[in-house]
Design an enzyme around this catalytic site. Sequence first.
Site, PDB file in Angstrom:
ATOM      1  N   THR A 261       0.839  -1.213   0.000  1.00 17.46           N
ATOM      2  CA  THR A 261       0.000   0.000   0.000  1.00 17.46           C
ATOM      3  C   THR A 261       0.870   1.257   0.000  1.00 17.46           C
ATOM      4  O   THR A 261       0.738   2.120  -0.879  1.00 17.46           O
ATOM      5  CB  THR A 261      -0.911  -0.021   1.253  1.00 17.46           C
ATOM      6  OG1 THR A 261      -1.653  -1.242   1.246  1.00 17.46           O
ATOM      7  CG2 THR A 261      -1.863   1.150   1.264  1.00 17.46           C
TER       8      THR A 261
ATOM      9  N   LYS B 175       5.750   2.843  12.374  1.00 23.35           N
ATOM     10  CA  LYS B 175       5.644   3.345  13.761  1.00 23.35           C
ATOM     11  C   LYS B 175       6.029   2.297  14.784  1.00 23.35           C
ATOM     12  O   LYS B 175       6.595   2.613  15.830  1.00 23.35           O
ATOM     13  CB  LYS B 175       4.226   3.857  14.050  1.00 23.35           C
ATOM     14  CG  LYS B 175       3.100   2.877  13.768  1.00 23.35           C
ATOM     15  CD  LYS B 175       2.473   3.124  12.419  1.00 23.35           C
ATOM     16  CE  LYS B 175       1.458   2.070  12.076  1.00 23.35           C
ATOM     17  NZ  LYS B 175       0.759   2.350  10.832  1.00 23.35           N
TER      18      LYS B 175
ATOM     19  N   GLU C 104       7.682  11.039   9.073  1.00 21.72           N
ATOM     20  CA  GLU C 104       6.400  11.755   9.122  1.00 21.72           C
ATOM     21  C   GLU C 104       5.206  10.812   8.942  1.00 21.72           C
ATOM     22  O   GLU C 104       4.166  10.966   9.588  1.00 21.72           O
ATOM     23  CB  GLU C 104       6.378  12.828   8.015  1.00 21.72           C
ATOM     24  CG  GLU C 104       5.141  13.691   8.002  1.00 21.72           C
ATOM     25  CD  GLU C 104       4.970  14.490   9.272  1.00 21.72           C
ATOM     26  OE1 GLU C 104       5.738  15.414   9.523  1.00 21.72           O
ATOM     27  OE2 GLU C 104       4.036  14.169  10.048  1.00 21.72           O
TER      28      GLU C 104
ATOM     29  N   VAL D 246       3.090   8.608  11.958  1.00 21.06           N
ATOM     30  CA  VAL D 246       1.997   9.051  12.851  1.00 21.06           C
ATOM     31  C   VAL D 246       0.962   9.814  12.031  1.00 21.06           C
ATOM     32  O   VAL D 246       1.283  10.813  11.383  1.00 21.06           O
ATOM     33  CB  VAL D 246       2.528   9.958  13.990  1.00 21.06           C
ATOM     34  CG1 VAL D 246       1.385  10.362  14.911  1.00 21.06           C
ATOM     35  CG2 VAL D 246       3.631   9.257  14.775  1.00 21.06           C
TER      36      VAL D 246
ATOM     37  N   GLY E  59      -0.492   9.206   9.278  1.00 21.65           N
ATOM     38  CA  GLY E  59      -0.379   9.122   7.813  1.00 21.65           C
ATOM     39  C   GLY E  59      -0.037  10.445   7.148  1.00 21.65           C
ATOM     40  O   GLY E  59       1.056  10.975   7.321  1.00 21.65           O
TER      41      GLY E  59
ATOM     42  N   GLY F 110     -12.311  -3.152   3.856  1.00 16.13           N
ATOM     43  CA  GLY F 110     -10.858  -3.036   3.689  1.00 16.13           C
ATOM     44  C   GLY F 110     -10.203  -2.047   4.638  1.00 16.13           C
ATOM     45  O   GLY F 110      -9.025  -1.748   4.509  1.00 16.13           O
TER      46      GLY F 110
ATOM     47  N   GLU G 165      -7.463  -4.579   9.051  1.00 15.47           N
ATOM     48  CA  GLU G 165      -6.627  -5.599   8.432  1.00 15.47           C
ATOM     49  C   GLU G 165      -7.246  -6.976   8.682  1.00 15.47           C
ATOM     50  O   GLU G 165      -8.100  -7.126   9.555  1.00 15.47           O
ATOM     51  CB  GLU G 165      -5.244  -5.539   9.070  1.00 15.47           C
ATOM     52  CG  GLU G 165      -4.869  -4.105   9.350  1.00 15.47           C
ATOM     53  CD  GLU G 165      -3.448  -3.769   9.044  1.00 15.47           C
ATOM     54  OE1 GLU G 165      -2.666  -4.690   8.849  1.00 15.47           O
ATOM     55  OE2 GLU G 165      -3.164  -2.567   8.988  1.00 15.47           O
TER      56      GLU G 165
ATOM     57  N   ASP H  96      -1.478  -0.112  17.791  1.00 12.14           N
ATOM     58  CA  ASP H  96      -1.048   0.803  16.717  1.00 12.14           C
ATOM     59  C   ASP H  96      -1.109   2.258  17.212  1.00 12.14           C
ATOM     60  O   ASP H  96      -0.170   3.032  17.008  1.00 12.14           O
ATOM     61  CB  ASP H  96      -1.960   0.601  15.495  1.00 12.14           C
ATOM     62  CG  ASP H  96      -1.644   1.578  14.375  1.00 12.14           C
ATOM     63  OD1 ASP H  96      -0.616   1.399  13.716  1.00 12.14           O
ATOM     64  OD2 ASP H  96      -2.424   2.535  14.188  1.00 12.14           O
TER      65      ASP H  96
ATOM     66  N   LYS I 264       2.018   5.156  17.940  1.00 15.99           N
ATOM     67  CA  LYS I 264       2.016   6.545  17.457  1.00 15.99           C
ATOM     68  C   LYS I 264       2.067   7.533  18.629  1.00 15.99           C
ATOM     69  O   LYS I 264       2.773   8.551  18.567  1.00 15.99           O
ATOM     70  CB  LYS I 264       0.768   6.780  16.603  1.00 15.99           C
ATOM     71  CG  LYS I 264       0.764   5.941  15.328  1.00 15.99           C
ATOM     72  CD  LYS I 264      -0.622   5.913  14.686  1.00 15.99           C
ATOM     73  CE  LYS I 264      -0.648   5.081  13.421  1.00 15.99           C
ATOM     74  NZ  LYS I 264      -2.013   4.786  12.941  1.00 15.99           N
TER      75      LYS I 264
HETATM   76  P1  NDP Z   1       1.784  -3.920   2.863  1.00 14.27           P
HETATM   77  O1  NDP Z   1       1.592  -5.232   3.498  1.00 14.27           O
HETATM   78  O2  NDP Z   1       0.755  -3.407   1.925  1.00 14.27           O
HETATM   79  O3  NDP Z   1       3.185  -3.884   2.089  1.00 14.27           O
HETATM   80  C1  NDP Z   1       4.348  -4.504   2.576  1.00 14.27           C
HETATM   81  C2  NDP Z   1       5.281  -4.718   1.412  1.00 14.27           C
HETATM   82  O4  NDP Z   1       6.497  -5.267   1.898  1.00 14.27           O
HETATM   83  C3  NDP Z   1       4.739  -5.649   0.350  1.00 14.27           C
HETATM   84  O5  NDP Z   1       5.018  -5.107  -0.909  1.00 14.27           O
HETATM   85  C4  NDP Z   1       5.537  -6.931   0.546  1.00 14.27           C
HETATM   86  O6  NDP Z   1       5.626  -7.534  -0.717  1.00 14.27           O
HETATM   87  C5  NDP Z   1       6.861  -6.346   1.035  1.00 14.27           C
HETATM   88  N1  NDP Z   1       7.653  -7.293   1.795  1.00 14.27           N
HETATM   89  C6  NDP Z   1       7.277  -8.031   2.854  1.00 14.27           C
HETATM   90  N2  NDP Z   1       8.290  -8.787   3.292  1.00 14.27           N
HETATM   91  C7  NDP Z   1       9.338  -8.512   2.472  1.00 14.27           C
HETATM   92  C8  NDP Z   1      10.665  -8.974   2.378  1.00 14.27           C
HETATM   93  N3  NDP Z   1      11.113  -9.913   3.203  1.00 14.27           N
HETATM   94  N4  NDP Z   1      11.460  -8.458   1.427  1.00 14.27           N
HETATM   95  C9  NDP Z   1      11.020  -7.529   0.579  1.00 14.27           C
HETATM   96  N5  NDP Z   1       9.745  -7.046   0.602  1.00 14.27           N
HETATM   97  C10 NDP Z   1       8.932  -7.546   1.531  1.00 14.27           C
HETATM   98  O7  NDP Z   1       2.026  -2.869   4.061  1.00 14.27           O
HETATM   99  P2  NDP Z   1       1.672  -1.333   4.080  1.00 14.27           P
HETATM  100  O8  NDP Z   1       2.156  -0.680   2.868  1.00 14.27           O
HETATM  101  O9  NDP Z   1       0.249  -1.164   4.474  1.00 14.27           O
HETATM  102  O10 NDP Z   1       2.520  -0.866   5.362  1.00 14.27           O
HETATM  103  C11 NDP Z   1       3.902  -0.672   5.274  1.00 14.27           C
HETATM  104  C12 NDP Z   1       4.360   0.124   6.488  1.00 14.27           C
HETATM  105  O11 NDP Z   1       3.720   1.395   6.500  1.00 14.27           O
HETATM  106  C13 NDP Z   1       4.041  -0.531   7.830  1.00 14.27           C
HETATM  107  O12 NDP Z   1       5.070  -0.231   8.727  1.00 14.27           O
HETATM  108  C14 NDP Z   1       2.755   0.204   8.246  1.00 14.27           C
HETATM  109  O13 NDP Z   1       2.564   0.229   9.635  1.00 14.27           O
HETATM  110  C15 NDP Z   1       3.035   1.595   7.728  1.00 14.27           C
HETATM  111  N6  NDP Z   1       1.876   2.424   7.480  1.00 14.27           N
HETATM  112  C16 NDP Z   1       0.861   1.936   6.705  1.00 14.27           C
HETATM  113  C17 NDP Z   1      -0.219   2.747   6.426  1.00 14.27           C
HETATM  114  C18 NDP Z   1      -1.322   2.281   5.541  1.00 14.27           C
HETATM  115  O14 NDP Z   1      -2.252   3.037   5.299  1.00 14.27           O
HETATM  116  N7  NDP Z   1      -1.284   1.054   5.020  1.00 14.27           N
HETATM  117  C19 NDP Z   1      -0.318   4.098   6.960  1.00 14.27           C
HETATM  118  C20 NDP Z   1       0.828   4.526   7.735  1.00 14.27           C
HETATM  119  C21 NDP Z   1       1.864   3.691   7.980  1.00 14.27           C
HETATM  120  P3  NDP Z   1       5.873  -9.095  -0.926  1.00 14.27           P
HETATM  121  O15 NDP Z   1       4.836  -9.785  -0.096  1.00 14.27           O
HETATM  122  O16 NDP Z   1       5.772  -9.339  -2.379  1.00 14.27           O
HETATM  123  O17 NDP Z   1       7.248  -9.301  -0.413  1.00 14.27           O
HETATM  124  N1  HSE Z   2      -4.096   0.505  10.646  1.00 14.36           N
HETATM  125  C1  HSE Z   2      -3.783   1.905  10.747  1.00 14.36           C
HETATM  126  C2  HSE Z   2      -5.070   2.686  10.964  1.00 14.36           C
HETATM  127  C3  HSE Z   2      -3.077   2.332   9.482  1.00 14.36           C
HETATM  128  O1  HSE Z   2      -6.157   2.102  10.912  1.00 14.36           O
HETATM  129  O2  HSE Z   2      -5.008   3.874  11.243  1.00 14.36           O
HETATM  130  C4  HSE Z   2      -2.403   3.665   9.597  1.00 14.36           C
HETATM  131  O3  HSE Z   2      -1.340   3.664  10.481  1.00 14.36           O
END
Ligand code: NDP
Ligand code: HSE
Length: 444
Positions: free
Chosen positions: A17, A109, A133, A136, A138, A191, A194, A205, A209
């Site tokens: 994401t 975070k 940034e 916390v 987003g 969606g 999670e 979570d 933050k």
């Molecule tokens: P996702 O699960 O959508 O993405 C994680 C990515 O990491 C995938 O592309 C996965 O791809 C890859 N990945 C996992 N393991 C490995 C590995 N061993 N080597 C290489 N790539 C790997 O997570 P999000 O994007 O939702 O979240 C990412 C971070 O951002 C987290 O720390 C989350 O807390 C933070 N965050 C998320 C927000 C949100 O709205 N989603 C908002 C704010 C913060 P593949 O499986 O193909 O390896």
């Molecule tokens: N799971 C978190 C939320 C994503 O619902 O706010 C953003 O950190």
Amino acid sequence: MTTTMKPLQVGLLGFGTVGGGTWRVLRRNQEEIRRRAGRGIEIVAVSRRDLAAAREQIGDAARVVADPFEIVRDPAIAIVVETIGGTTLARELVLEAIRHGKHVVTANKALLAVHGTEVFAAAGERGVMIAFEAAVAGGVPIIKALREGLSANRIEWIAGIINGTTNFILSEMRAKGLDFGAVLKQAQALGYAEADPTFDIEGIDAAHKATIMSAIAFGVPMQFDRAHVEGIAALQAADIRYAEQLGYRIKLLGITKRRDDIAGGGIELRVHPTLVPRERLIANVEGAMNAVVVHGDAVGTTLYYGRGAGAEPTASAVVADLVDVTRLHTADPDHRVPHLAFQPGALAATRMLDIAEVVTSFYLRLRVADQAGVLARITGILAEHDISIDAVLQRESAEGERQTDLIILTHDTVEGRMNAALAQMQALPTVLAPIVRIRKEELS
Ligand code: NDP
Ligand code: HSE
């Protein structure tokens, strides 16, 4: 001209994401970003395990690798963006990137709340930046506000809706009168939550933050293990309804507060469902939105509102960090904004308070036998513990019903005192079910 400089090369770890959103936003707005940063910023390598999927998304616009360590050790890369998540692999990757002299931008975070002290110390020694940034709220630039915009202030307290999933659930419970379980299913189907929503609904979570904001606001090390954390799974529709009748909304708040009344000073750090007066702006933040209220001694109360999750809102913060890091890339490390707002040598050892030392007011719901003297006995116990009552609501019993709900709002008290009073009240034979206790904050 600076804009003719070679673009700064970035390696992106993770393409889910946040990683995918970062890729899109950086490419879509690359001209504007170049004009802001003074030079181009280019993602030259991406790592994810599913190489075929990554190639489909990226084409040949960047190198795609399965091993993220290849990126953090690549000498051509100046900045590593970590969007894998978690506290194990991400920690190793970030520390390895720092060892190789790379700046790190992360949305993680959990990593910073748990391992922040280690990560910032390593970065300080190596003279690289850690920008976070997106970690916390987003897309809401709350870190920038706390660390820079409010740096004239002595920050007194922060209270925030910093988890979108739980705010969505609470909003739906209130609007539709549903219980937690039913709305959680809906949140998953939409969606928002999670597949394993434990970190969201148990408040973890939000506590990650709140821990980060507390450290920056008060100039103390990250202390996630000292946070008091309660989620929303036990909340009942009845309490949301009664709170509404009394002029309050229930929100899952992350709260951190300076306490000068404690010898040597203290800091409250807590996440729990909280009654907030309906007329406060934060009480009207609905759905998956985030909002953070910060009270500073000079500025008074300020509010920051926006999308706390999602691909592009979060990418907005990640890319802003990339711009900041690019601008400061060649600056003397001593002249950069400190990671935790205060200079590393000036962090304070202010004590994080136990929950029993926290001061709040309370909402209590007691299922009691509907008979003479019950209310007097309960209010008597509160008086014995020096807890002052603000309001009482007694639901009318239905005909033939011999029990009723008694709702009490108290004034501020120390939590330890309330615990003692609750134990005494719970032991009364006329109290027929576990007493519901929810903390209340006026946020005035
Ligand atoms: P996702 O699960 O959508 O993405 C994680 C990515 O990491 C995938 O592309 C996965 O791809 C890859 N990945 C996992 N393991 C490995 C590995 N061993 N080597 C290489 N790539 C790997 O997570 P999000 O994007 O939702 O979240 C990412 C971070 O951002 C987290 O720390 C989350 O807390 C933070 N965050 C998320 C927000 C949100 O709205 N989603 C908002 C704010 C913060 P593949 O499986 O193909 O390896
Ligand atoms: N799971 C978190 C939320 C994503 O619902 O706010 C953003 O950190």
